[in-house]
Write a protein that holds these residues in place. Structure first.
Motif, short mmCIF file in Angstrom:
data_model
loop_
_atom_site.label_atom_id
_atom_site.label_comp_id
_atom_site.label_asym_id
_atom_site.label_seq_id
_atom_site.Cartn_x
_atom_site.Cartn_y
_atom_site.Cartn_z
N GLY A 93 51.87 65.27 60.98
CA GLY A 93 52.72 65.66 62.09
C GLY A 93 54.16 65.29 61.79
N GLY A 94 55.10 66.10 62.25
CA GLY A 94 56.51 65.80 62.04
C GLY A 94 56.90 65.85 60.59
N TYR A 95 57.93 65.10 60.24
CA TYR A 95 58.45 65.12 58.88
C TYR A 95 57.99 63.88 58.14
CZ TYR A 95 61.56 65.43 54.90
OH TYR A 95 62.07 65.51 53.62
N ALA A 96 57.18 64.07 57.10
CA ALA A 96 56.68 62.93 56.34
C ALA A 96 57.07 63.04 54.87
CB ALA A 96 55.17 62.82 56.48
N PRO A 109 58.32 65.83 66.95
CA PRO A 109 57.62 67.04 66.52
C PRO A 109 56.94 67.80 67.64
CG PRO A 109 56.35 65.13 65.92
CD PRO A 109 57.64 64.60 66.50
#
Lengths: 461, 461
Positions: free
Chosen positions: B314-317, B326
């Motif tokens: 999820g989101g920016y990893a 996100p």
């Protein structure tokens, strides 16, 4: 009256030059200057060179200055005017993923007609290339009409704002004499609601942390090891789940030390803005403000700290299914700070929190991604009132002093290293989709933004 | 004695043909038949064709049979022998990420010398291409020495085992008459500890679920919305964190319905195996068995159910940092089932659990990824004792009846659809790194595995 007439000529030049100004911005937006991705290193430098060449063509003494990261662009006008002023913007942009949610490629910007008027769409259109170009275009107009700028200006453009500004403080420190001025102008903020200009007088700080939890030395088969071996995703989920309580309060011990309640005056002013949280959220498909009970939405985003999980990854999350028990899991977490909260203490409290969830066999690794305290401006400098009047004149609506939920650490850095306050003036709108797919900047923001700066420059004469 | 002499000739042929058999396996392993990734669809078919051609060359009547997913390979020998037997294996393999953890490319398999003897390294070496080829090589030897197989055999090879076997049950149902036999042989399991042969008599079932939680209709800037808008990662973390209690028990209501305590007999047998959990975990860099207090490690992985998070995103990893709030977060979760646990009830309980964590403004979506009950074999069929004796003879150590923590739903499908039990015999080792980078299969497993099947085939005469 002579001054007004001089200004009117500049504004007329800006209006006449608008199509060319948009073309220049589109060219700038085509450069994929994503500072956070090493693959775009050359592109970031290209954007710096592009900007430097623009400024040289306007008569600035401009140069691209190397750092250990991405370069700075510094430009000086001829001395002149009542007070030296430093303008700041950043030419790097956010990453673009998820790419498939963009209607058009993020670095093929275009002018687009919408029911709310024309917009410039592409990564960086609003954050911050479009915004910084409003100031450059204002300078161009002053220079072309009157042969000189009304104020002695230094311009500083950064290429690492979207990746934590690792080189900024060293650069300011090493070049303090060159960069010092009586006031900074920063164009990386938004207006208050559509069409109402604003000066941002307080900003939240930021602490960014990456946490990686590791267990086995390889990914395991969940059939062979499930129930017997530690699962780093579960450990991470437990630590993150406990970051906030049921009321939305961050649970880290000492987290709220230094948070200041809103003054009665600002509280009244912000109430008077008539912020409609439900309407604000509805623009992104939401209805219900979360957060602490008993606080207004503006307080939550401008004057209260928060903790957010910005990204998480671990194991197999692609198409299909893989019954893996992963070797590691990672998350990126950021804290927005207000008042006198100490970034170092917040970081330590977070790390201790995660460590308290570690079972035997799990190890944790932390990476620091930026840390800066909140920043509050002293609005008694007469430049604030003058700029407020200029903005009100241009937009035909009373400009407002507002807060910002985002973090612009440079404002604090200017205070600490160069000993000067900042006027944060920008023309972004809440629906600009900055940091998201399909980012845009309204042509109105771009054009009236440049006109606003032309007016503000006049007040600095 | 005539039978023993016939068998000895077959075993000698296997020993003489070992180098060629390894070359054939390496060729098979070069085909990247990852069933879970649509990009490898053609490769999966190539692997089916390769296998079909091998079987034709051995005189089987073999064909590649289309399904709505990846194809099946079905082969029939000439009728003969005392009882008709169905052999099953799968020719698809697990995904290979993270690719950078492989010492050599996963689909460039090689014979490698190690302190523990030579191994065949590459994706699928153990799971399941190497294992299924032990049976094919045993058939080849019988055929080449005696011109015919000792039993009437049907071979069934699947290409979707690693992606939940969506086509298997329909295929078994539609082709039940053709596939029915008195017993199934399945080669997709391991030995008990190194060098000790085993027949697996009970398997855990599996329920796979993907959960996606969504909030805003786009990724948001955590500065503008942090503290005000729901964060799907936090919601997901809370739901996942609560899946197990402090003692390692799964918290879903009714989850343990149908779980059966170990019989005194099996309990004694498993104790006698002398399983060393600390040693087992040390092979993957771990020390401390987790799980319910008061249960042995073998009980935890063979006879107790579990819940594991297999992946999360999820989101920016990615590299660097992105202060995004996100729009969505997702996880893949699997449950290992034992005894009479009902996969449908477990799935429902999980979904209700997640839904109970949803705040206003969050939506959830579930995707089913396979579901099968646990499976327990009836070892009173004399074929079990005969196979146990054959294995003991080949390996020089008493073969064991063991459980398996992994799920091989086909054993249950054979019971339900074709009305027959299965003998699960395989030669994998715990250190084979199946589903992980650097998967391997010992040459000893491959060679003695083929010899074991040659012996077992003789008992079916």
């Amino acid at each position: 009256m002579a001054d007004q007439s001089r200004l009117d000529e500049v504004l007329a030049a800006l209006d006449a030059g608008q199509p060319a100004a948009i073309e220049r911005l589109l060219g700038f937006l085509r450069i994929p200057s994503i500072s956070t991705d090493p693959a775009n290193k050359g592109d970031v430098r290209d954007a710096a060179e592009w900007l430097c060449n623009e400024l040289k063509s306007l008569g600035f003494e401009a140069s691209v200055r190397d750092t250990t990261g991405h370069p700075m662009v510094v430009a000086h006008s001829q001395p002149g005017g009542a007070r030296p002023v430093l303008f700041y913007g950043h030419y790097d942009v956010q990453p673009v993923d998820p790419l498939d949610l963009w209607d058009n490629p993020p670095f093929e910007p275009a002018l687009e007609e919408t029911p709310e008027g024309p917009v410039i769409r592409g990564r960086g259109a609003a954050d911050d290339k479009g915004q910084l170009m409003t100031f450059v275009e204002a300078c161009r107009a002053w220079k072309s009409v009157h042969g000189a700028l009304p104020a002695g200006l230094t311009l500083l453009f950064e290429g690492e704002e979207e990746s934590g500004s690792p080189s900024l403080r060293p650069f300011l420190t090493e070049n303090a004499e060159e960069l010092k001025a009586s006031l900074a102008l920063i164009c990386d903020t938004g207006m208050y609601a559509d069409g109402r200009p604003a000066i941002t007088t307080q900003l939240r700080g930021l602490v960014g942390e990456e946490v990686i939890i590791r267990a086995a030395d390889r990914d395991l088969h969940s059939g062979s090891f499930g129930g017997l071996a530690a699962n780093p995703i579960l450990v991470l989920a437990r630590a993150l789940a406990a970051l906030k309580d049921e009321n939305g309060r961050v649970t880290l011990p000492g987290f709220y030390d230094g948070v200041q309640e809103l003054s009665d005056e600002l509280s009244r002013d912000w109430q008077a803005l008539g912020f409609d949280a439900a309407e604000f959220l509805s623009r992104v498909g939401l209805k219900h403000p979360i957060g602490e009970k008993g606080r207004t939405a503006l307080e939550m985003v401008w004057n209260q700290p928060t903790a957010e999980i910005n990204g998480i990854a671990g194991g197999y999350a692609g198409e299909g299914f893989k019954t893996v028990l992963p070797a590691e899991a990672r998350a990126k977490v950021s804290f927005r700070l207000t008042g006198q909260q100490d970034p170092a203490k917040v970081r330590s409290a977070f790390r201790a929190h995660v460590e308290s969830f570690l079972p035997a066999d799990c190890r944790v690794e932390f990476h620091e991604h930026g840390g800066s305290p909140a920043s509050v401006m002293d609005t008694s400098d007469p430049a604030f009132a003058a700029a407020k009047a200029a903005l009100s004149e241009e937009w035909g609506r009373e400009a407002a002093y507002i807060g910002a939920g985002g973090s612009i650490p440079i404002a604090g850095d200017f205070q600490q290293i160069l000993g000067m306050d900042s006027m944060l003036i920008g023309f972004g709108r809440d629906d600009d989709r900055i940091h998201s797919p399909n980012e845009k900047y309204n042509v109105e923001s771009f054009s009236k933004g440049a006109r606003s700066w032309a007016r503000i420059l006049a007040t600095l004469q």
